[in-house]
Scaffold this motif. Structure first.
Motif, mmCIF file in Angstrom:
data_model
loop_
_atom_site.group_PDB
_atom_site.id
_atom_site.type_symbol
_atom_site.label_atom_id
_atom_site.label_comp_id
_atom_site.label_asym_id
_atom_site.label_seq_id
_atom_site.Cartn_x
_atom_site.Cartn_y
_atom_site.Cartn_z
ATOM 1 N N ILE A 196 1.501 20.496 39.119
ATOM 2 C CA ILE A 196 0.500 20.297 37.633
ATOM 3 C C ILE A 196 1.478 21.088 36.757
ATOM 4 N N VAL A 197 1.713 20.352 35.696
ATOM 5 C CA VAL A 197 2.305 21.012 34.556
ATOM 6 C C VAL A 197 1.439 21.167 33.258
ATOM 7 N N PHE A 198 1.553 22.151 32.621
ATOM 8 C CA PHE A 198 0.689 22.363 31.615
ATOM 9 C C PHE A 198 1.655 22.477 30.461
ATOM 10 N N LEU A 199 1.221 21.389 29.286
ATOM 11 C CA LEU A 199 2.102 21.336 28.101
ATOM 12 C C LEU A 199 1.242 21.673 26.923
ATOM 13 N N ARG A 200 1.897 22.631 25.966
ATOM 14 C CA ARG A 200 1.117 22.784 24.613
ATOM 15 C C ARG A 200 1.424 21.464 24.180
ATOM 16 N N ARG A 201 0.551 21.024 23.127
ATOM 17 C CA ARG A 201 0.416 19.818 22.311
ATOM 18 C C ARG A 201 2.058 19.554 21.402
ATOM 19 N N GLU A 202 2.615 20.553 21.108
ATOM 20 C CA GLU A 202 3.883 20.644 20.395
ATOM 21 C C GLU A 202 4.783 20.268 21.171
ATOM 22 N N GLU A 203 4.712 20.534 22.633
ATOM 23 C CA GLU A 203 5.645 20.063 23.476
ATOM 24 C C GLU A 203 5.942 18.665 23.755
ATOM 25 N N ALA A 204 4.987 17.813 23.587
ATOM 26 C CA ALA A 204 4.697 16.441 23.730
ATOM 27 C C ALA A 204 5.393 15.949 22.699
ATOM 28 N N TYR A 205 6.594 15.092 22.881
ATOM 29 C CA TYR A 205 7.401 14.453 22.100
ATOM 30 C C TYR A 205 6.636 12.959 21.864
ATOM 31 N N ALA A 206 5.994 12.230 23.002
ATOM 32 C CA ALA A 206 5.805 10.947 22.696
ATOM 33 C C ALA A 206 5.031 10.574 24.342
ATOM 34 N N PHE A 207 3.919 9.680 23.972
ATOM 35 C CA PHE A 207 3.282 9.109 25.350
ATOM 36 C C PHE A 207 3.718 7.667 25.674
ATOM 37 N N GLU A 208 3.953 7.233 26.672
ATOM 38 C CA GLU A 208 4.518 5.791 27.045
ATOM 39 C C GLU A 208 3.503 5.325 28.051
ATOM 40 N N ALA A 209 2.957 4.031 27.781
ATOM 41 C CA ALA A 209 2.401 3.162 28.869
ATOM 42 C C ALA A 209 3.053 2.269 29.420
ATOM 43 N N ASP A 210 3.348 2.289 30.758
ATOM 44 C CA ASP A 210 3.972 1.203 31.458
ATOM 45 C C ASP A 210 3.352 0.634 32.540
ATOM 46 N N GLY A 211 2.790 -0.606 32.411
ATOM 47 C CA GLY A 211 1.759 -1.194 33.338
ATOM 48 C C GLY A 211 0.694 -0.448 33.215
ATOM 49 N N ARG A 212 0.072 0.194 34.570
ATOM 50 C CA ARG A 212 -1.085 0.838 34.627
ATOM 51 C C ARG A 212 -0.907 2.271 34.531
ATOM 52 N N LEU A 213 0.306 2.703 34.389
ATOM 53 C CA LEU A 213 0.626 4.178 34.312
ATOM 54 C C LEU A 213 0.914 4.595 33.128
ATOM 55 N N CYS A 214 1.103 5.924 32.986
ATOM 56 C CA CYS A 214 1.249 6.480 31.477
ATOM 57 C C CYS A 214 1.841 7.898 31.802
ATOM 58 N N TYR A 215 2.998 8.081 30.910
ATOM 59 C CA TYR A 215 3.895 9.175 30.892
ATOM 60 C C TYR A 215 3.855 9.917 29.485
ATOM 61 N N VAL A 216 4.065 11.294 29.699
ATOM 62 C CA VAL A 216 4.429 12.126 28.516
ATOM 63 C C VAL A 216 5.795 12.343 28.644
ATOM 64 N N HIS A 217 6.416 12.338 27.417
ATOM 65 C CA HIS A 217 8.097 12.906 27.400
ATOM 66 C C HIS A 217 7.913 14.138 26.510
ATOM 67 N N SER A 218 8.673 15.114 27.214
ATOM 68 C CA SER A 218 8.521 16.472 26.862
ATOM 69 C C SER A 218 9.842 17.191 27.020
ATOM 70 N N VAL A 219 9.857 18.392 26.579
ATOM 71 C CA VAL A 219 11.257 19.259 26.788
ATOM 72 C C VAL A 219 11.327 19.336 28.228
ATOM 73 N N ARG A 220 10.149 19.101 29.120
ATOM 74 C CA ARG A 220 10.628 19.258 30.543
ATOM 75 C C ARG A 220 10.510 17.745 31.331
ATOM 76 N N GLY A 221 10.736 16.692 30.449
ATOM 77 C CA GLY A 221 11.207 15.503 30.938
ATOM 78 C C GLY A 221 9.946 14.392 30.809
#
Length: 174
Positions: free
Chosen positions: A67-92
């Protein structure tokens, strides 16, 4: 966030309701004045500034079993792909359990829904471009940046929002 008011003829569950976060508990029969006080309380709570905790809120995501904890400013974008959701960040690209709609309501105005599948941090948009009539955002600090398609019906609003947070160009020029 939604606020709840319960209305019932019995008062034996009122304390439990308040413990669960109910804003008010209307006991039947109630008067018009009592309903007005409840509505006033709802308006008062909705106009109150968000709790300080909002600024400290971190995003929990999964990277495999970690489990990775990101600060809000580390999250570039959020992507929904079907039923899954991803956060794009400096950590991938990491898994998150919340929907884009939930994320949008919690993260607030610093993030903009640019497509039904994308919620983007306005602070991390590098550029907006038109390719064959389609608007595309380049997002993030990594190279290459994330390419995010903007929905046709949102393109003008996205452009206006981005320009409202910048200086140097007029918003009315294409």
């Amino acid at each position: 966030a939604p606020r709840f008011v319960l209305s019932t003829a019995r008062d034996d569950h009122a304390m439990k309701a308040f413990e669960l976060g109910v804003v008010d508990y209307l006991l039947k029969p109630f008067t018009e004045a009592r309903v007005k006080r409840t509505l006033d309380r709802l308006v008062e709570k909705s106009s109150a500034p968000p709790p300080e905790r909002q600024h400290d809120l971190r995003i929990a995501a999964r990277d495999g079993r970690a489990i990775v904890f990101l600060r809000r400013e580390e999250a570039y974008a959020f992507e929904a792909d079907g039923r899954l959701c991803y956060v794009h960040s400096v950590r991938g690209r990491l898994d998150v359990d919340l929907s884009l709609t939930s994320l949008e309501s919690v993260l607030g105005p610093g993030y903009l829904r640019v497509h039904r599948s994308w919620l983007v941090s306005l602070d991390h948009v590098r550029s907006i471009d038109r390719e064959g009539g389609e608007a595309t955002l380049l997002v993030g600090e990594q190279d290459p940046p994330i390419r995010v398609s903007v929905a046709r019906d949102r393109a003008a609003a996205v452009r206006t929002q981005l320009l409202s947070r910048a200086i140097g160009l007029r918003a009315d020029r294409g």
